[in-house]
Design a protein around this motif. Structure first.
Motif, PDB file in Angstrom:
ATOM      1  N   TYR A 110      -3.898  39.173  28.456  1.00  0.00           N
ATOM      2  CA  TYR A 110      -3.418  40.007  27.357  1.00  0.00           C
ATOM      3  C   TYR A 110      -4.397  39.957  26.180  1.00  0.00           C
ATOM      4  N   VAL A 111      -4.873  38.768  25.873  1.00  0.00           N
ATOM      5  CA  VAL A 111      -5.829  38.610  24.781  1.00  0.00           C
ATOM      6  C   VAL A 111      -7.132  39.345  25.108  1.00  0.00           C
ATOM      7  N   LEU A 112      -7.625  39.175  26.330  1.00  0.00           N
ATOM      8  CA  LEU A 112      -8.857  39.865  26.744  1.00  0.00           C
ATOM      9  C   LEU A 112      -8.676  41.379  26.688  1.00  0.00           C
ATOM     10  N   ARG A 113      -7.533  41.838  27.141  1.00  0.00           N
ATOM     11  CA  ARG A 113      -7.225  43.280  27.157  1.00  0.00           C
ATOM     12  C   ARG A 113      -7.130  43.823  25.735  1.00  0.00           C
ATOM     13  N   SER A 114      -6.578  43.035  24.818  1.00  0.00           N
ATOM     14  CA  SER A 114      -6.454  43.462  23.423  1.00  0.00           C
ATOM     15  C   SER A 114      -7.817  43.562  22.746  1.00  0.00           C
ATOM     16  N   ARG A 115      -8.706  42.653  23.086  1.00  0.00           N
ATOM     17  CA  ARG A 115     -10.038  42.645  22.468  1.00  0.00           C
ATOM     18  C   ARG A 115     -10.935  43.748  23.014  1.00  0.00           C
TER      19      ARG A 115
END
Length: 165
Positions: A110-115
């Motif tokens: 989720y964090v990678l996708r948000s960035r």
């Protein structure tokens, strides 16, 4: 109090057949398909596959907890005989661990996708390989419990009830 519970059938379950394998197969398929989408997306540079992978991991995270609930119920009703106990305990331990690992990887994703939804770092793919390996080992243990030890099969349930096992 126990009179309010449904009676156990010839599989030693309060419902017609085991539910854990049904739910857990969704988790297995979603995790493995997510890894495949990530790998193909990385190799072909197709970021649309990362979105497919993300949603598979998201629903796998929810489904793994449902699988664990049914697994705990069915393990408690299995009345495992002595030879089965170590495999069942290891399967249970790894199942609970997988729920945390899948949730953690999904959070990381989720964090990678948000960035940056169009890139996936190599360490994430490495962790996905590790996750896939643990899933395959868990599949092996589950298969062993059913196909070798026969948990929740009519013959084994009858043998346990008669005191043969």
């Amino acid at each position: 109090m126990f009179e309010y519970l449904p009676p156990l059938n010839d599989h030693n379950l309060p419902y017609p057949d085991t539910m854990h394998p049904i739910v857990v197969h969704f988790v297995i398929a979603m995790v493995l398909f997510a890894f495949l989408c990530d790998l193909v997306g990385y190799l072909t540079r197709n970021p649309r596959l990362y979105e497919v992978s993300w949603w598979n991991m998201f629903f796998a995270t929810i489904s793994v907890f449902i699988a664990i609930i049914f697994g705990q119920i069915e393990a408690g009703l299995a009345e495992p005989y002595e030879v089965v106990e170590s495999t069942l305990n290891l399967h249970t331990l790894i199942g609970w661990s997988l729920s945390g690992i899948i949730a953690g990887i999904t959070g990381w994703r989720y964090v990678l996708r948000s960035r940056n939804p169009k890139q996936l770092p190599i360490p994430y793919l490495g962790m996905s390989v590790l996750l896939t390996s643990v899933v395959f080992f868990q599949i092996y243990l589950g298969d062993k419990l059913v196909w070798i030890y026969g948990l929740h099969t009519v013959q084994v349930v009858e043998a346990v009830r008669e005191g043969v096992l």
